[in-house]
Design a protein around this motif. Structure first.
Motif, PDB file in Angstrom:
ATOM      1  N   LYS A  17      -8.769  -0.346  -3.294  1.00  0.00           N
ATOM      2  CA  LYS A  17      -8.291   0.137  -2.250  1.00  0.00           C
ATOM      3  C   LYS A  17      -9.212   1.265  -1.655  1.00  0.00           C
ATOM      4  CE  LYS A  17      -4.407   1.457  -4.378  1.00  0.00           C
ATOM      5  NZ  LYS A  17      -4.531   0.973  -5.939  1.00  0.00           N
ATOM      6  N   ARG A  40      -2.821  14.671  -5.685  1.00  0.00           N
ATOM      7  CA  ARG A  40      -3.698  15.276  -6.730  1.00  0.00           C
ATOM      8  C   ARG A  40      -4.190  16.925  -5.959  1.00  0.00           C
ATOM      9  NH1 ARG A  40      -4.968  10.240  -8.303  1.00  0.00           N
ATOM     10  NH2 ARG A  40      -6.331   9.694  -6.529  1.00  0.00           N
ATOM     11  N   THR A  62       4.310   6.987 -13.387  1.00  0.00           N
ATOM     12  CA  THR A  62       5.642   6.905 -12.582  1.00  0.00           C
ATOM     13  C   THR A  62       5.254   7.573 -11.215  1.00  0.00           C
ATOM     14  OG1 THR A  62       6.155   8.696 -13.883  1.00  0.00           O
ATOM     15  CG2 THR A  62       7.015   6.863 -14.886  1.00  0.00           C
ATOM     16  N   VAL A  64       6.092   9.618  -7.800  1.00  0.00           N
ATOM     17  CA  VAL A  64       6.789  11.039  -7.332  1.00  0.00           C
ATOM     18  C   VAL A  64       7.949  10.826  -6.215  1.00  0.00           C
ATOM     19  CG1 VAL A  64       6.112  13.215  -6.165  1.00  0.00           C
ATOM     20  CG2 VAL A  64       4.233  11.970  -7.832  1.00  0.00           C
ATOM     21  N   ARG A  92       5.062   2.932  -3.103  1.00  0.00           N
ATOM     22  CA  ARG A  92       4.870   2.206  -4.229  1.00  0.00           C
ATOM     23  C   ARG A  92       6.208   1.591  -4.880  1.00  0.00           C
ATOM     24  NH1 ARG A  92      -0.304   4.729  -5.424  1.00  0.00           N
ATOM     25  NH2 ARG A  92      -0.744   4.162  -7.653  1.00  0.00           N
ATOM     26  N   ARG A 147       0.526   2.508 -15.565  1.00  0.00           N
ATOM     27  CA  ARG A 147       0.615   2.135 -14.003  1.00  0.00           C
ATOM     28  C   ARG A 147       0.605   0.955 -13.815  1.00  0.00           C
ATOM     29  NH1 ARG A 147      -5.134   5.083 -13.727  1.00  0.00           N
ATOM     30  NH2 ARG A 147      -5.044   4.405 -11.459  1.00  0.00           N
TER      31      ARG A 147
HETATM   32  N1  UDP Z   1       1.423   8.595  -6.721  1.00  0.00           N
HETATM   33  C1  UDP Z   1       2.726   8.434  -6.606  1.00  0.00           C
HETATM   34  N2  UDP Z   1       3.245   8.022  -5.156  1.00  0.00           N
HETATM   35  C2  UDP Z   1       2.278   7.669  -4.484  1.00  0.00           C
HETATM   36  C3  UDP Z   1       0.893   7.416  -4.637  1.00  0.00           C
HETATM   37  C4  UDP Z   1       0.635   7.970  -6.178  1.00  0.00           C
HETATM   38  O1  UDP Z   1       3.481   8.983  -7.357  1.00  0.00           O
HETATM   39  O2  UDP Z   1       2.531   7.418  -3.519  1.00  0.00           O
HETATM   40  C5  UDP Z   1       0.874   8.712  -8.100  1.00  0.00           C
HETATM   41  C6  UDP Z   1       1.280   7.891  -9.188  1.00  0.00           C
HETATM   42  O3  UDP Z   1       1.683   8.643 -10.367  1.00  0.00           O
HETATM   43  C7  UDP Z   1       0.067   7.059  -9.585  1.00  0.00           C
HETATM   44  C8  UDP Z   1      -0.748   8.144  -9.291  1.00  0.00           C
HETATM   45  O4  UDP Z   1      -0.265   9.105  -8.312  1.00  0.00           O
HETATM   46  O5  UDP Z   1       0.013   6.590 -10.627  1.00  0.00           O
HETATM   47  C9  UDP Z   1      -2.108   7.752  -9.040  1.00  0.00           C
HETATM   48  O6  UDP Z   1      -2.387   7.088  -7.539  1.00  0.00           O
HETATM   49  P1  UDP Z   1      -3.591   6.580  -6.975  1.00  0.00           P
HETATM   50  O7  UDP Z   1      -3.226   5.795  -5.673  1.00  0.00           O
HETATM   51  O8  UDP Z   1      -4.678   7.713  -6.811  1.00  0.00           O
HETATM   52  O9  UDP Z   1      -4.316   5.484  -8.029  1.00  0.00           O
HETATM   53  P2  UDP Z   1      -4.886   4.151  -7.622  1.00  0.00           P
HETATM   54  O10 UDP Z   1      -3.687   3.219  -7.470  1.00  0.00           O
HETATM   55  O11 UDP Z   1      -5.714   4.422  -6.421  1.00  0.00           O
HETATM   56  O12 UDP Z   1      -5.906   3.988  -8.936  1.00  0.00           O
END
Ligand code: UDP
Ligand code: MG
Length: 193
Positions: A17, A40, A62, A64, A92, A147
């Motif tokens: 992505k 982050r 999980t 947020v 998500r 995840r």
């Molecule tokens: N996350 C969340 N809500 C969101 C996006 C991310 O809680 O809308 C959290 C969730 O714990 C996730 C982590 O942030 O596993 C990492 O997300 P990111 O999108 O950076 O991971 P990617 O899918 O790009 O590897």
């Protein structure tokens, strides 16, 4: 005021992505907002009351609560001065979707969902590779399993929801970034935002 145009960018961890969003931004007039990156940043911000809660969710794979994520997205949209957005890694789950619809109904229109579909073993390899340099607390096998579980159980239903609305562009994401981007371009050229 005209509503914001939003493309949701979804797919498993490591599906590409962020890589594809970077390529889109170089070639089209979109602002890229990664929900994970915004969380982050908020986690690192001095004085944030949500830091620990966010870190707990990130490590555990999980999700947020939507009030936090949606307000970060909304503020970033307003601050950008742009009108077209790639929202990467959100919504998500059902809580995210409902919260978005409630808060953003009058503000933004979801014009398309880019779904980067990538086999699980390929995703795992990519994330473990990225983990060598990303410094991310969730690019390890233990967090990854969680995840992927969250993705299959909570995010896939959201993609199905948008499929039923005929809003999903299904992209095959196991190819090289340039090859995947060739398919992305066709979608964006047709959208003409
Ligand atoms: N996350 C969340 N809500 C969101 C996006 C991310 O809680 O809308 C959290 C969730 O714990 C996730 C982590 O942030 O596993 C990492 O997300 P990111 O999108 O950076 O991971 P990617 O899918 O790009 O590897
Ligand atoms: Mg990402």
């Amino acid at each position: 005021m005209a509503k914001y145009n939003v493309l949701f960018v979804l797919g498993g961890p490591g599906a590409g992505k962020g890589t594809q969003c970077d390529l889109i931004v170089k070639n089209y007039d979109y602002k890229h907002l990664s929900a994970g990156d915004l969380l982050r940043e908020e986690r690192q911000r001095a004085g944030s009351q949500y830091g620990e809660e966010i870190e707990g969710h990130i490590r555990a794979g999980t999700i947020v609560p939507v009030e936090i994520t949606c307000s970060l997205l909304q503020r970033a949209m307003e601050d950008s001065g742009k009108k077209n957005f790639l929202i990467d890694g959100f919504p998500r789950n059902k809580d995210n979707l409902d919260g978005w619809n409630k808060a953003m109904d009058d503000v933004a229109t979801v014009r398309r969902v880019l779904f980067f579909d990538c086999r699980e073993d390929v995703c795992v390899d990519r994330c473990l590779n990225r983990g060598k340099t990303s410094g991310r607390s969730d690019d390890n096998m233990e967090s990854l399993k969680k995840r992927i579980h969250t993705y299959n159980n909570s995010t896939m239903p959201i993609i199905d929801h948008y499929k039923a609305l005929d809003l999903v562009s299904h992209l095959h994401a196991e190819k090289t970034p340039d090859e995947v981007f060739d398919d992305v371009k066709k979608v964006l050229d047709e959208l003409k935002l």
